[in-house]
Scaffold this motif. Sequence first.
Motif, PDB file in Angstrom:
ATOM      1  N   UNK A  31     -58.912 -78.845 -27.447  1.00 34.14           N
ATOM      2  CA  UNK A  31     -59.333 -77.453 -27.289  1.00 34.14           C
ATOM      3  C   UNK A  31     -58.083 -76.595 -27.123  1.00 34.14           C
ATOM      4  N   UNK A  32     -58.105 -75.384 -27.714  1.00 28.97           N
ATOM      5  CA  UNK A  32     -56.909 -74.545 -27.698  1.00 28.97           C
ATOM      6  C   UNK A  32     -57.286 -73.071 -27.690  1.00 28.97           C
ATOM      7  N   UNK A  33     -56.463 -72.278 -27.017  1.00 29.84           N
ATOM      8  CA  UNK A  33     -56.543 -70.816 -27.053  1.00 29.84           C
ATOM      9  C   UNK A  33     -55.194 -70.300 -27.514  1.00 29.84           C
ATOM     10  N   UNK A  34     -55.210 -69.410 -28.500  1.00 22.41           N
ATOM     11  CA  UNK A  34     -53.965 -68.792 -28.957  1.00 22.41           C
ATOM     12  C   UNK A  34     -53.933 -67.316 -28.578  1.00 22.41           C
ATOM     13  N   UNK A  35     -52.743 -66.786 -28.411  1.00 21.67           N
ATOM     14  CA  UNK A  35     -52.547 -65.388 -28.044  1.00 21.67           C
ATOM     15  C   UNK A  35     -52.687 -64.496 -29.282  1.00 21.67           C
ATOM     16  N   UNK A  36     -52.775 -63.166 -29.095  1.00 19.34           N
ATOM     17  CA  UNK A  36     -52.818 -62.275 -30.259  1.00 19.34           C
ATOM     18  C   UNK A  36     -51.616 -62.407 -31.182  1.00 19.34           C
ATOM     19  N   UNK A 260     -65.492 -76.131 -33.825  1.00 17.54           N
ATOM     20  CA  UNK A 260     -65.988 -74.789 -33.479  1.00 17.54           C
ATOM     21  C   UNK A 260     -64.778 -73.874 -33.372  1.00 17.54           C
ATOM     22  N   UNK A 261     -64.845 -72.722 -34.015  1.00  9.49           N
ATOM     23  CA  UNK A 261     -63.744 -71.758 -33.962  1.00  9.49           C
ATOM     24  C   UNK A 261     -64.281 -70.386 -33.597  1.00  9.49           C
ATOM     25  N   UNK A 262     -63.500 -69.642 -32.816  1.00 10.09           N
ATOM     26  CA  UNK A 262     -63.880 -68.311 -32.339  1.00 10.09           C
ATOM     27  C   UNK A 262     -62.679 -67.389 -32.450  1.00 10.09           C
ATOM     28  N   UNK A 266     -59.524 -58.907 -29.305  1.00  9.95           N
ATOM     29  CA  UNK A 266     -58.136 -58.613 -28.936  1.00  9.95           C
ATOM     30  C   UNK A 266     -57.129 -59.459 -29.700  1.00  9.95           C
ATOM     31  N   UNK A 267     -57.599 -60.311 -30.611  1.00  9.22           N
ATOM     32  CA  UNK A 267     -56.708 -61.108 -31.431  1.00  9.22           C
ATOM     33  C   UNK A 267     -56.481 -62.520 -30.939  1.00  9.22           C
ATOM     34  N   UNK A 268     -57.080 -62.873 -29.804  1.00  5.77           N
ATOM     35  CA  UNK A 268     -56.977 -64.260 -29.359  1.00  5.77           C
ATOM     36  C   UNK A 268     -57.907 -65.142 -30.189  1.00  5.77           C
ATOM     37  N   UNK A 269     -57.530 -66.401 -30.340  1.00  6.43           N
ATOM     38  CA  UNK A 269     -58.352 -67.357 -31.067  1.00  6.43           C
ATOM     39  C   UNK A 269     -58.619 -68.585 -30.233  1.00  6.43           C
ATOM     40  N   UNK A 270     -59.768 -69.226 -30.480  1.00  3.15           N
ATOM     41  CA  UNK A 270     -60.150 -70.435 -29.762  1.00  3.15           C
ATOM     42  C   UNK A 270     -60.643 -71.459 -30.774  1.00  3.15           C
ATOM     43  N   UNK A 271     -60.341 -72.722 -30.531  1.00  5.35           N
ATOM     44  CA  UNK A 271     -60.827 -73.778 -31.418  1.00  5.35           C
ATOM     45  C   UNK A 271     -61.093 -75.045 -30.622  1.00  5.35           C
ATOM     46  N   UNK A 272     -62.128 -75.757 -31.037  1.00  4.54           N
ATOM     47  CA  UNK A 272     -62.525 -77.023 -30.414  1.00  4.54           C
ATOM     48  C   UNK A 272     -62.727 -78.055 -31.508  1.00  4.54           C
ATOM     49  N   UNK A 273     -62.258 -79.270 -31.276  1.00  2.00           N
ATOM     50  CA  UNK A 273     -62.542 -80.413 -32.137  1.00  2.00           C
ATOM     51  C   UNK A 273     -62.902 -81.591 -31.234  1.00  2.00           C
ATOM     52  N   UNK A 274     -64.137 -82.084 -31.353  1.00  2.00           N
ATOM     53  CA  UNK A 274     -64.566 -83.257 -30.594  1.00  2.00           C
ATOM     54  C   UNK A 274     -64.186 -84.499 -31.391  1.00  2.00           C
ATOM     55  N   UNK A 281     -71.401 -82.198 -27.739  1.00  2.00           N
ATOM     56  CA  UNK A 281     -70.351 -81.712 -26.844  1.00  2.00           C
ATOM     57  C   UNK A 281     -69.700 -80.430 -27.343  1.00  2.00           C
ATOM     58  N   UNK A 282     -69.846 -80.132 -28.620  1.00  2.00           N
ATOM     59  CA  UNK A 282     -69.148 -79.002 -29.245  1.00  2.00           C
ATOM     60  C   UNK A 282     -69.450 -77.661 -28.571  1.00  2.00           C
ATOM     61  N   UNK A 283     -70.727 -77.241 -28.436  1.00  2.86           N
ATOM     62  CA  UNK A 283     -70.974 -75.936 -27.813  1.00  2.86           C
ATOM     63  C   UNK A 283     -70.604 -75.898 -26.335  1.00  2.86           C
ATOM     64  N   UNK A 284     -70.780 -77.006 -25.651  1.00  2.00           N
ATOM     65  CA  UNK A 284     -70.489 -77.056 -24.221  1.00  2.00           C
ATOM     66  C   UNK A 284     -68.999 -76.844 -23.965  1.00  2.00           C
TER      67      UNK A 284
END
Length: 323
Positions: A31-36, A260-262, A266-274, A281-284
């Motif tokens: 799981x990861x969060x990136x900045x703008x 799952x990617x979001x 504000x330009x931040x991004x989120x991604x999950x890979x199970x 487990x993906x939505x949780x």
Amino acid sequence: MSASFTALSEAPVVAQVERGGFVESVHRGVAVITTPSGEVDFAIGDATAPHFPRSSNKPMQTLAMLRSGLTLPEPRLVALSAASHSGEAFHLEGVRAILAAAGLTEGDLQNTPDLPYDETARDEWLRAGNGPTSITQNCSGKHAAMLATCVVNGWDTATYRDPSHPLQQAMAATISELAGEQVAATAVDGCGAPVMAISPAGLARAFGVIAAAKEGSHEATVRDAIRAHPEYLGGTRRDVTALIRGVDGLIAKDGAEAVYAVGLADGRGLAVKIADGGQRARPVVMAALLRRAGVDGPAVDALARMDVLGHGEPVGAVTAVGV
């Protein structure tokens, strides 16, 4: 041994399955969060190793088609081009509209025939005496738009799935640009089109770019279509649809093998890979990642709720760990 194998096999536990107070299973993942600005702000697991985002690549692929001259008469059809749709009647009507506008028919589609993804739509389709078709397969919106892009450019429509085709080359270039890294591998997706590997960090970075795009840009066209018509991106009963509707400025896309990617406004991004590809487990995990990013509310609460049933009643839950 590939970097992706190492990243997945050594990934930390990101969710546990509890039944009656007893943990009976765990899911590992990244799981990861990136900045703008595209930097990694938070990561659990190796977010730099490449994986196949599967259908989470579709908003980027739609952007590549718009950049290549594709024009669609309605925003809902732009969202459908980026969709893994549920095969509901309005989805099929939209795919036919994309094809008709380009002088094409269902016979031109080359995606793998399948039944509608949505259970209700699938049952209705079968009761009507129908079987698997290309138009009811969840990627038919993307395939219709790919064909329409070929028509606009005078490209061969018979070979549009070939990785060396100008369409696929344009998609690879756009994905690399938005992800801030080169496509690491190309393979055949479930629908028959090429799927291109990037890292979870690159996937998050790309979604942040689209979500925060300047008005009037092609990126903004993709974002605004997804925001306005999330039911065309997913379906009436899909968690990705509910999440987009429930959080202002957010775009999202789910993918096979538990991706799952979001993108946030504000330009931040989120991604999950199970790691095991298990969808439960993906939505949780994404809900936990959104909360870490300061995004909360009823839509996130609903995403986080995954009951474990015993005799038809909730006796436990799937919960995020360490995110």
